[in-house]
Write an enzyme that holds these catalytic residues in place. Structure first.
Site, PDB file in Angstrom:
ATOM      1  N   SER A 135      59.848  43.081  53.417  1.00 38.56           N
ATOM      2  CA  SER A 135      60.187  44.447  53.024  1.00 38.56           C
ATOM      3  C   SER A 135      61.710  44.499  52.914  1.00 38.56           C
ATOM      4  O   SER A 135      62.409  43.710  53.559  1.00 38.56           O
ATOM      5  CB  SER A 135      59.745  45.423  54.117  1.00 38.56           C
ATOM      6  OG  SER A 135      60.484  46.626  54.038  1.00 38.56           O
ATOM      7  N   TYR A 148      59.438  47.199  62.817  1.00 41.35           N
ATOM      8  CA  TYR A 148      59.005  46.774  61.478  1.00 41.35           C
ATOM      9  C   TYR A 148      60.090  45.909  60.819  1.00 41.35           C
ATOM     10  O   TYR A 148      59.795  44.863  60.235  1.00 41.35           O
ATOM     11  CB  TYR A 148      58.699  48.013  60.647  1.00 41.35           C
ATOM     12  CG  TYR A 148      58.195  47.753  59.244  1.00 41.35           C
ATOM     13  CD1 TYR A 148      56.891  47.296  59.024  1.00 41.35           C
ATOM     14  CD2 TYR A 148      58.996  47.992  58.130  1.00 41.35           C
ATOM     15  CE1 TYR A 148      56.414  47.073  57.727  1.00 41.35           C
ATOM     16  CE2 TYR A 148      58.534  47.779  56.840  1.00 41.35           C
ATOM     17  CZ  TYR A 148      57.241  47.320  56.645  1.00 41.35           C
ATOM     18  OH  TYR A 148      56.776  47.114  55.357  1.00 41.35           O
TER      19      TYR A 148
HETATM   20  P1  NAP Z   1      48.763  50.028  52.738  1.00 45.52           P
HETATM   21  O1  NAP Z   1      48.514  50.757  51.478  1.00 45.52           O
HETATM   22  O2  NAP Z   1      48.923  50.747  54.017  1.00 45.52           O
HETATM   23  O3  NAP Z   1      47.618  48.910  52.898  1.00 45.52           O
HETATM   24  C1  NAP Z   1      47.666  48.042  53.984  1.00 45.52           C
HETATM   25  C2  NAP Z   1      46.630  46.962  53.797  1.00 45.52           C
HETATM   26  O4  NAP Z   1      46.754  46.060  54.907  1.00 45.52           O
HETATM   27  C3  NAP Z   1      45.216  47.501  53.801  1.00 45.52           C
HETATM   28  O5  NAP Z   1      44.433  46.753  52.905  1.00 45.52           O
HETATM   29  C4  NAP Z   1      44.775  47.249  55.242  1.00 45.52           C
HETATM   30  O6  NAP Z   1      43.369  47.015  55.398  1.00 45.52           O
HETATM   31  C5  NAP Z   1      45.485  45.947  55.537  1.00 45.52           C
HETATM   32  N1  NAP Z   1      45.623  45.717  56.960  1.00 45.52           N
HETATM   33  C6  NAP Z   1      46.298  46.467  57.873  1.00 45.52           C
HETATM   34  N2  NAP Z   1      46.159  45.927  59.093  1.00 45.52           N
HETATM   35  C7  NAP Z   1      45.383  44.812  58.928  1.00 45.52           C
HETATM   36  C8  NAP Z   1      44.885  43.836  59.818  1.00 45.52           C
HETATM   37  N3  NAP Z   1      45.150  43.886  61.120  1.00 45.52           N
HETATM   38  N4  NAP Z   1      44.117  42.842  59.307  1.00 45.52           N
HETATM   39  C9  NAP Z   1      43.827  42.785  57.992  1.00 45.52           C
HETATM   40  N5  NAP Z   1      44.274  43.688  57.103  1.00 45.52           N
HETATM   41  C10 NAP Z   1      45.034  44.685  57.580  1.00 45.52           C
HETATM   42  O7  NAP Z   1      50.089  49.121  52.627  1.00 45.52           O
HETATM   43  P2  NAP Z   1      50.884  48.591  51.346  1.00 45.52           P
HETATM   44  O8  NAP Z   1      51.941  49.558  51.043  1.00 45.52           O
HETATM   45  O9  NAP Z   1      49.951  48.153  50.295  1.00 45.52           O
HETATM   46  O10 NAP Z   1      51.588  47.321  52.018  1.00 45.52           O
HETATM   47  C11 NAP Z   1      51.202  45.984  51.759  1.00 45.52           C
HETATM   48  C12 NAP Z   1      52.290  45.077  52.296  1.00 45.52           C
HETATM   49  O11 NAP Z   1      53.526  45.386  51.650  1.00 45.52           O
HETATM   50  C13 NAP Z   1      52.548  45.236  53.789  1.00 45.52           C
HETATM   51  O12 NAP Z   1      52.849  43.985  54.353  1.00 45.52           O
HETATM   52  C14 NAP Z   1      53.770  46.136  53.828  1.00 45.52           C
HETATM   53  O13 NAP Z   1      54.481  45.991  55.024  1.00 45.52           O
HETATM   54  C15 NAP Z   1      54.521  45.641  52.627  1.00 45.52           C
HETATM   55  N6  NAP Z   1      55.496  46.588  52.082  1.00 45.52           N
HETATM   56  C16 NAP Z   1      55.114  47.815  51.601  1.00 45.52           C
HETATM   57  C17 NAP Z   1      56.063  48.678  51.081  1.00 45.52           C
HETATM   58  C18 NAP Z   1      55.728  50.032  50.544  1.00 45.52           C
HETATM   59  O14 NAP Z   1      56.665  50.802  50.232  1.00 45.52           O
HETATM   60  N7  NAP Z   1      54.471  50.412  50.393  1.00 45.52           N
HETATM   61  C19 NAP Z   1      57.406  48.289  51.065  1.00 45.52           C
HETATM   62  C20 NAP Z   1      57.762  47.044  51.557  1.00 45.52           C
HETATM   63  C21 NAP Z   1      56.790  46.200  52.062  1.00 45.52           C
HETATM   64  P3  NAP Z   1      42.311  48.216  55.734  1.00 45.52           P
HETATM   65  O15 NAP Z   1      42.483  49.192  54.594  1.00 45.52           O
HETATM   66  O16 NAP Z   1      40.993  47.550  55.718  1.00 45.52           O
HETATM   67  O17 NAP Z   1      42.705  48.794  57.032  1.00 45.52           O
END
Ligand code: NAP
Length: 240
Positions: A135, A148
């Protein structure tokens, strides 16, 4: 060309789901890992002709079982997208031991467990693409996101070290480091905050999950065969 098998952790929603669609569109067989959102993961798997598999990436036994099941089913695993993650906004002084442990258990241990479980297979084949997900906070630090930020910085360190260790085995290890992306993870931010973030971003917008999926696709593709240990940041220029 042989159909590649890709495992995407946390693919039920958000960035992981966009990646699942991108890799399926590119001709891959996609394993859609999820933790809790079973209905969403199964609907997505049905939509793209993939396979939904439940596992909490924080649990090494569940991850090992998932990888064993993938190898039993497909006899091959070519690409790992270590995307599952959780975030939390809290003042540093309010973080509990449990908060800290959970952030590291999912964001860091989850990557460790997934790569470790798949590695014997990748090394045996002397091929593989690993993409981790950090991130922008892992690069520059985010206020009220100390745990985080530390966890996502650890993901970058792990990526770079593994790229050096696994290069001789024909395996590349790269990282995507998204900026602000419109997913459930940012659902707590109100419209005003999102507008301010968009304004602060040189490209003038909040990112879409597809923007990150394209970066993952590139790093996993043959086009990136000479790229390893790198951090590719789809962030609209918010962090340069
Ligand atoms: P999100 O919409 O909250 O989705 C999170 C995903 O991770 C869901 O599919 C969830 O599964 C899964 N997950 C959470 N805990 C888990 C566990 N213990 N085991 C297996 N799966 C798990 O998040 P996102 O925004 O798509 O983020 C995806 C990645 O990008 C993350 O690593 C996040 O830190 C990174 N990121 C996001 C942003 C942003 O602005 N959105 C920015 C920088 C980095 P369930 O739905 O089944 O719970």
């Amino acid at each position: 060309m042989e159909q590649k098998v890709v495992l995407i952790t946390g693919a039920s929603r958000g960035i992981g789901a966009a990646a699942a669609r991108r890799f399926a569109a590119g001709g891959c067989r996609v394993v859609v890992n999820y933790h809790r959102a079973r209905a969403q993961a199964e609907a997505l798997a049905a939509e793209i002709g993939g396979w939904a598999v439940q596992a909490d990436v924080a649990d090494p036994l569940q991850v090992q079982k998932m990888i064993d099941n993938v190898l039993d089913k497909f006899c091959q695993l070519d690409i790992l997208i270590c995307n599952a993650g959780v975030a939390q906004q809290k003042l540093f002084g309010d973080l509990t031991d449990a908060d800290w442990r959970r952030i590291f258990a999912v964001n860091v241990d989850g990557v460790f467990h997934t790569i470790r479980a798949a590695l014997p297979h990748l090394i045996h084949r002397k091929a593989g693409r690993i993409v981790t997900v950090s991130s922008m906070w892992g690069q520059v630090g985010g206020s009220c996101e100390a745990a985080y930020s530390a966890a996502k910085a650890a993901v970058i360190g792990l990526t770079r070290a593994l790229a050096k260790e696994l290069g001789p085995s024909g395996i590349t290890v790269n990282c995507v480091s998204p900026g602000v992306i419109r997913t459930d993870m940012n659902a707590n931010l109100d419209a005003e905050t999102m507008a301010a973030l968009a304004e602060e971003t040189p490209l003038g917008a909040i990112g879409a999950p597809e923007d990150v999926a394209e970066a993952m696709w590139y790093l996993a593709s043959d086009a990136a065969r000479f790229v390893t240990g790198q951090v590719l940041a789809p962030n609209g220029g918010l962090v340069i």
